[in-house]
Scaffold this motif. Structure first.
Motif, PDB file in Angstrom:
ATOM      1  N   ASP A   1       0.738  -1.290  -0.018  1.00 58.95           N
ATOM      2  CA  ASP A   1       0.074  -0.025   0.120  1.00 58.95           C
ATOM      3  C   ASP A   1       0.950   1.139   0.204  1.00 58.95           C
ATOM      4  O   ASP A   1       1.758   1.596   0.914  1.00 58.95           O
ATOM      5  CB  ASP A   1      -0.901  -0.046   1.139  1.00 58.95           C
ATOM      6  N   GLY A   2       0.608   2.367  -0.935  1.00 64.26           N
ATOM      7  CA  GLY A   2       1.321   3.534  -0.906  1.00 64.26           C
ATOM      8  C   GLY A   2       2.233   3.146  -2.006  1.00 64.26           C
ATOM      9  O   GLY A   2       2.548   4.374  -2.531  1.00 64.26           O
ATOM     10  N   ASP A   3       2.750   2.006  -2.468  1.00 61.00           N
ATOM     11  CA  ASP A   3       3.960   2.203  -3.565  1.00 61.00           C
ATOM     12  C   ASP A   3       3.268   2.063  -4.809  1.00 61.00           C
ATOM     13  O   ASP A   3       2.208   1.300  -4.816  1.00 61.00           O
ATOM     14  CB  ASP A   3       4.681   1.105  -3.386  1.00 61.00           C
ATOM     15  N   PRO A   4       3.440   2.767  -5.858  1.00 63.13           N
ATOM     16  CA  PRO A   4       2.659   2.672  -7.067  1.00 63.13           C
ATOM     17  C   PRO A   4       2.903   1.239  -7.775  1.00 63.13           C
ATOM     18  O   PRO A   4       3.866   0.538  -7.721  1.00 63.13           O
ATOM     19  CB  PRO A   4       3.558   3.827  -8.000  1.00 63.13           C
ATOM     20  N   ASP A   5       1.960   0.967  -8.472  1.00 67.14           N
ATOM     21  CA  ASP A   5       1.887  -0.579  -9.107  1.00 67.14           C
ATOM     22  C   ASP A   5       2.268  -0.330 -10.545  1.00 67.14           C
ATOM     23  O   ASP A   5       1.466   0.523 -11.207  1.00 67.14           O
ATOM     24  CB  ASP A   5       0.635  -1.047  -9.164  1.00 67.14           C
ATOM     25  N   ILE A   6       3.490  -0.274 -11.036  1.00 66.90           N
ATOM     26  CA  ILE A   6       4.010   0.060 -12.081  1.00 66.90           C
ATOM     27  C   ILE A   6       3.680  -0.663 -13.377  1.00 66.90           C
ATOM     28  O   ILE A   6       4.119  -0.488 -14.472  1.00 66.90           O
ATOM     29  CB  ILE A   6       5.476   0.453 -12.275  1.00 66.90           C
ATOM     30  N   ARG A   7       3.086  -1.632 -13.213  1.00 63.05           N
ATOM     31  CA  ARG A   7       2.632  -2.752 -14.257  1.00 63.05           C
ATOM     32  C   ARG A   7       1.817  -2.021 -15.324  1.00 63.05           C
ATOM     33  O   ARG A   7       0.863  -1.339 -15.153  1.00 63.05           O
ATOM     34  CB  ARG A   7       1.794  -3.955 -13.819  1.00 63.05           C
ATOM     35  N   GLY A   8       2.330  -2.006 -16.684  1.00 62.93           N
ATOM     36  CA  GLY A   8       1.662  -1.223 -17.692  1.00 62.93           C
ATOM     37  C   GLY A   8       2.250   0.160 -18.090  1.00 62.93           C
ATOM     38  O   GLY A   8       1.805   0.665 -18.968  1.00 62.93           O
ATOM     39  N   TRP A   9       3.276   0.583 -17.142  1.00 59.04           N
ATOM     40  CA  TRP A   9       3.955   1.780 -17.409  1.00 59.04           C
ATOM     41  C   TRP A   9       4.850   1.790 -18.599  1.00 59.04           C
ATOM     42  O   TRP A   9       5.282   0.603 -18.948  1.00 59.04           O
ATOM     43  CB  TRP A   9       4.538   2.056 -15.991  1.00 59.04           C
ATOM     44  N   SER A  10       4.823   2.853 -19.222  1.00 61.04           N
ATOM     45  CA  SER A  10       5.888   2.778 -20.424  1.00 61.04           C
ATOM     46  C   SER A  10       7.367   2.654 -19.806  1.00 61.04           C
ATOM     47  O   SER A  10       7.521   3.383 -18.780  1.00 61.04           O
ATOM     48  CB  SER A  10       5.528   4.101 -21.382  1.00 61.04           C
TER      49      SER A  10
ATOM     50  N   GLY B   1      18.956  -1.017 -12.460  1.00 64.10           N
ATOM     51  CA  GLY B   1      19.411  -0.252 -13.715  1.00 64.10           C
ATOM     52  C   GLY B   1      18.248   0.700 -14.210  1.00 64.10           C
ATOM     53  O   GLY B   1      18.051   1.143 -15.523  1.00 64.10           O
ATOM     54  N   ALA B   2      17.180   1.157 -13.168  1.00 67.03           N
ATOM     55  CA  ALA B   2      16.065   1.751 -13.725  1.00 67.03           C
ATOM     56  C   ALA B   2      15.582   2.797 -12.604  1.00 67.03           C
ATOM     57  O   ALA B   2      16.041   2.379 -11.440  1.00 67.03           O
ATOM     58  CB  ALA B   2      15.013   1.042 -14.255  1.00 67.03           C
ATOM     59  N   ARG B   3      14.777   3.870 -12.822  1.00 68.44           N
ATOM     60  CA  ARG B   3      14.108   4.379 -11.903  1.00 68.44           C
ATOM     61  C   ARG B   3      12.689   4.898 -12.267  1.00 68.44           C
ATOM     62  O   ARG B   3      12.382   4.954 -13.438  1.00 68.44           O
ATOM     63  CB  ARG B   3      15.159   5.830 -11.277  1.00 68.44           C
ATOM     64  N   LEU B   4      11.968   5.554 -11.299  1.00 70.95           N
ATOM     65  CA  LEU B   4      10.637   5.980 -11.758  1.00 70.95           C
ATOM     66  C   LEU B   4      10.784   7.534 -12.081  1.00 70.95           C
ATOM     67  O   LEU B   4      11.296   8.132 -11.389  1.00 70.95           O
ATOM     68  CB  LEU B   4       9.675   5.930 -10.648  1.00 70.95           C
ATOM     69  N   ASP B   5      10.044   7.980 -13.279  1.00 72.45           N
ATOM     70  CA  ASP B   5       9.981   9.343 -13.398  1.00 72.45           C
ATOM     71  C   ASP B   5       9.241  10.034 -12.246  1.00 72.45           C
ATOM     72  O   ASP B   5       8.007   9.660 -11.957  1.00 72.45           O
ATOM     73  CB  ASP B   5       9.260   9.456 -14.776  1.00 72.45           C
ATOM     74  N   ASP B   6       9.711  11.275 -11.906  1.00 79.74           N
ATOM     75  CA  ASP B   6       9.210  11.835 -10.717  1.00 79.74           C
ATOM     76  C   ASP B   6       7.951  12.763 -11.065  1.00 79.74           C
ATOM     77  O   ASP B   6       7.003  12.798 -10.231  1.00 79.74           O
ATOM     78  CB  ASP B   6      10.078  12.764 -10.088  1.00 79.74           C
ATOM     79  N   ASP B   7       7.504  12.965 -12.405  1.00 73.97           N
ATOM     80  CA  ASP B   7       6.524  13.715 -12.828  1.00 73.97           C
ATOM     81  C   ASP B   7       5.680  12.849 -13.550  1.00 73.97           C
ATOM     82  O   ASP B   7       4.390  13.108 -13.702  1.00 73.97           O
ATOM     83  CB  ASP B   7       6.926  14.717 -13.515  1.00 73.97           C
ATOM     84  N   LYS B   8       5.648  11.912 -14.255  1.00 76.30           N
ATOM     85  CA  LYS B   8       4.798  11.106 -14.862  1.00 76.30           C
ATOM     86  C   LYS B   8       4.976   9.643 -14.590  1.00 76.30           C
ATOM     87  O   LYS B   8       6.057   9.161 -14.362  1.00 76.30           O
ATOM     88  CB  LYS B   8       4.772  11.426 -16.319  1.00 76.30           C
ATOM     89  N   ASP B   9       3.951   8.847 -15.194  1.00 81.78           N
ATOM     90  CA  ASP B   9       4.030   7.441 -15.023  1.00 81.78           C
ATOM     91  C   ASP B   9       4.796   6.937 -16.076  1.00 81.78           C
ATOM     92  O   ASP B   9       4.341   6.078 -16.975  1.00 81.78           O
ATOM     93  CB  ASP B   9       2.492   6.747 -14.959  1.00 81.78           C
ATOM     94  N   ASP B  10       6.189   6.779 -16.034  1.00 78.30           N
ATOM     95  CA  ASP B  10       7.220   6.512 -16.780  1.00 78.30           C
ATOM     96  C   ASP B  10       8.119   5.709 -15.942  1.00 78.30           C
ATOM     97  O   ASP B  10       8.375   6.204 -14.946  1.00 78.30           O
ATOM     98  CB  ASP B  10       7.836   7.316 -17.776  1.00 78.30           C
TER      99      ASP B  10
END
Length: 280
Positions: free
Chosen positions: A38-47, A97-106
């Motif tokens: 809970d609270g963490d983004p589910d990034i499945r489907g993100w570009s 080797g990756a990170r989440l974009d701070d501003d959009k779901d990428d």
């Protein structure tokens, strides 16, 4: 902060652990009783994009360590058109080797080039995944991967803006000047000396020796008399030259305007409700 990115919602945890064995990972989609914390983004489907913004696929699933309750790899479904692939292909990318974009779901790849991505072995669903020892020891990768979004889903942001006065200049038509000539008449008076001939008649006594005998007859002498007359002619004569040009004259004009800006007011609720912060 709890560094677990996965939570167990039922008895599936014990059943999965019994079948996995040490150092084995599984796709989150294959675990019925596990979900993203809970609270963490589910990034499945993100570009998934490279550092230059190029989209190369999307996150199909998460490869999780059910012992540490953390995400270890991203199951990336590569974009066949973007990478010129002949068939569908999945690869596993460590979250280091990756990170989440701070501003959009990428998801942004930070340490992996396109060539390295294509050189990775293909991953097929159901294929066992061994836990790399280096990945197990680097729990910091998870914090680096989620960044500001860890434990809070999406970071809420407010942008404070203010207006700035921007004064520019442009050239506009300010009028037109017509320069033309007109003809005016002035009366002139000028004295011109003129000569003319007049007849002068005088009589003289005869000179000695002149015969005294004469003859009485009629006689006539015609003498032309000449006189100057005024001949008037007019001629246009260039007297001066008129030079026409433009010059730039600079002056100042004062511009006044009302500018707005946003400020942040924070109302705190709780034991001390009288506290109010203002940020500019």
């Amino acid at each position: 902060m709890d560094n677990r990115n996965i939570t167990n919602t039922g008895n599936d945890y014990n059943r999965t652990q019994a079948g996995l064995g040490a150092g084995t990972l599984q796709r989150l989609d294959d675990l019925d009783d596990f979900k993203v914390a809970d609270g963490d983004p589910d990034i499945r489907g993100w570009s998934v994009r490279t550092s230059d913004g190029r989209k190369i696929g999307e996150v199909d699933s998460l490869i999780v360590d059910t012992t540490a309750m953390q995400v270890r790899y991203l199951d990336i479904d590569l974009d066949r058109k973007a990478l010129d692939l002949k068939e569908d292909r999945h690869v596993l990318v460590p979250i280091g080797g990756a990170r989440l974009d701070d501003d959009k779901d990428d998801v942004l790849l930070t340490g992996i080039t396109g060539a390295e991505l294509l050189a990775m072995p293909p991953y097929r669903h159901g294929q066992p995944v061994a836990l790399n020892h280096d990945t197990r020891d680097h729990d910091v990768d998870a914090k680096k991967f989620y960044g500001n979004r860890e434990g809070s889903g999406r970071v809420e942001r407010l942008t404070l803006s203010e207006e700035e006065l921007r004064v520019g200049k442009r050239t506009r038509a300010a009028g037109e000047a017509h320069v033309h000539k007109t003809v005016e008449t002035r009366h002139v008076s000028e004295k011109v000396p003129l000569k003319h001939e007049e007849l002068v008649i005088e009589t003289r006594p005869l000179q000695p020796g002149t015969p005294a005998q004469g003859e009485i007859t009629d006689g006539e002498v015609r003498i032309p008399l000449m006189a100057e007359e005024v001949v008037v002619d007019k001629q246009a004569v260039a007297r001066e030259e008129v030079v026409i040009r433009k010059k730039v004259v600079e002056d100042e004009k004062t511009i006044e305007a009302d500018l707005r800006r946003e400020r942040l007011d924070v109302d705190r609720t709780g034991a001390d409700t009288s506290r109010r912060d203002t940020r500019h």
